[in-house]
Design an enzyme around this catalytic site. Structure first.
Site, PDB file in Angstrom:
ATOM      1  N   CYS A   4     -56.907   2.942 -64.275  1.00 44.82           N
ATOM      2  CA  CYS A   4     -57.334   4.344 -64.368  1.00 44.82           C
ATOM      3  C   CYS A   4     -56.234   5.311 -63.971  1.00 44.82           C
ATOM      4  CB  CYS A   4     -58.578   4.586 -63.510  1.00 44.82           C
ATOM      5  SG  CYS A   4     -58.287   4.353 -61.754  1.00 44.82           S
ATOM      6  N   ASP A  44     -55.167   5.995 -61.021  1.00 47.57           N
ATOM      7  CA  ASP A  44     -55.376   6.653 -59.737  1.00 47.57           C
ATOM      8  C   ASP A  44     -54.439   6.092 -58.671  1.00 47.57           C
ATOM      9  OD1 ASP A  44     -57.251   8.075 -60.979  1.00 47.57           O
ATOM     10  OD2 ASP A  44     -58.975   7.125 -60.036  1.00 47.57           O
ATOM     11  N   CYS A  94     -60.559   9.653 -58.689  1.00 43.68           N
ATOM     12  CA  CYS A  94     -61.931  10.061 -58.952  1.00 43.68           C
ATOM     13  C   CYS A  94     -62.642  10.405 -57.645  1.00 43.68           C
ATOM     14  CB  CYS A  94     -62.672   8.933 -59.659  1.00 43.68           C
ATOM     15  SG  CYS A  94     -62.973   7.511 -58.602  1.00 43.68           S
ATOM     16  N   CYS A 137     -63.308   1.374 -57.501  1.00 45.09           N
ATOM     17  CA  CYS A 137     -62.569   2.467 -56.870  1.00 45.09           C
ATOM     18  C   CYS A 137     -62.404   2.196 -55.374  1.00 45.09           C
ATOM     19  CB  CYS A 137     -63.293   3.791 -57.057  1.00 45.09           C
ATOM     20  SG  CYS A 137     -63.826   4.058 -58.749  1.00 45.09           S
TER      21      CYS A 137
HETATM   22 FE1  FES Z   1     -59.955   5.311 -60.718  1.00 48.68          FE
HETATM   23 FE2  FES Z   1     -62.162   5.589 -59.406  1.00 48.68          FE
HETATM   24  S1  FES Z   1     -61.956   5.385 -61.533  1.00 48.68           S
HETATM   25  S2  FES Z   1     -60.237   5.063 -58.615  1.00 48.68           S
END
Ligand code: FES
Length: 173
Positions: free
Chosen positions: A36, A38, A61, A105
């Protein structure tokens, strides 16, 4: 279908604790989630083998922000040994659960904290004046529901801005 978030998750998402950076940190750990994009970075200050202070920066997120905030509170004041024992599932439990799609996450959280502790330990071992940033690239895990995107806890709109509130609906009061 709307995802249900606990009040604790929403609280930590809308009002995250310990956000920021520690200048002259004793340990820095960073974990990225390639699926993702992140990134979570943890900074720790260590005194007498205890986590005296902890701060984080999370570009991710809402669930990832809530997880970082919760884990920072859980880690503060703990010995390094105790903090190394904090598991991702403990964080999810403290948050009163995360939706199944968002469990991945929480995987960033404990790993980022542990990376910061390893950073401190390796600096100490090698006698370095500044801690090396320990970076972990989180790989897909078996059975993980990766790639769902990051959503606002209130409306699930995809957001990757690192903003603390959703641009569509704002935080739920
Ligand atoms: Fe990337 Fe939550 S979807 S950390």
């Amino acid at each position: 279908m709307a995802m249900k978030y606990s009040d604790t998750v929403l609280d930590h998402f809308t009002n995250p604790r310990n956000v920021g950076e520690i200048e002259n940190a004793d340990g820095i750990g960073e974990v990225g989630n390639p699926s993702c994009g992140d990134i979570m970075t943890f900074y720790i200050k260590v005194k007498d083998e205890k986590i005296e202070d902890v701060k984080f920066k999370t570009f991710g997120c809402g669930a990832a922000i809530a997880v970082s905030s919760m884990i920072s509170e859980m880690a503060k004041g703990k010995t390094l040994e105790e903090a190394l024992k904090i598991q991702n599932k403990d964080v999810a439990k403290e948050l009163e659960g995360l939706p199944a799609q968002k469990m991945h996450c929480s995987n960033l959280g404990a790993d980022a904290l542990h990376a910061a502790i390893h950073s401190y330990q390796s600096a100490k071992e090698k006698g370095l004046s500044a801690p090396p940033k320990v970076i972990i690239d989180h790989e897909h895990e078996e059975g993980d529901e990766h790639g769902d995107g990051c959503g606002c806890p209130s409306c699930e709109k995809d957001e990757h801005t690192g903003a603390s509130t959703c641009s569509t609906c704002g935080p739920e009061e």
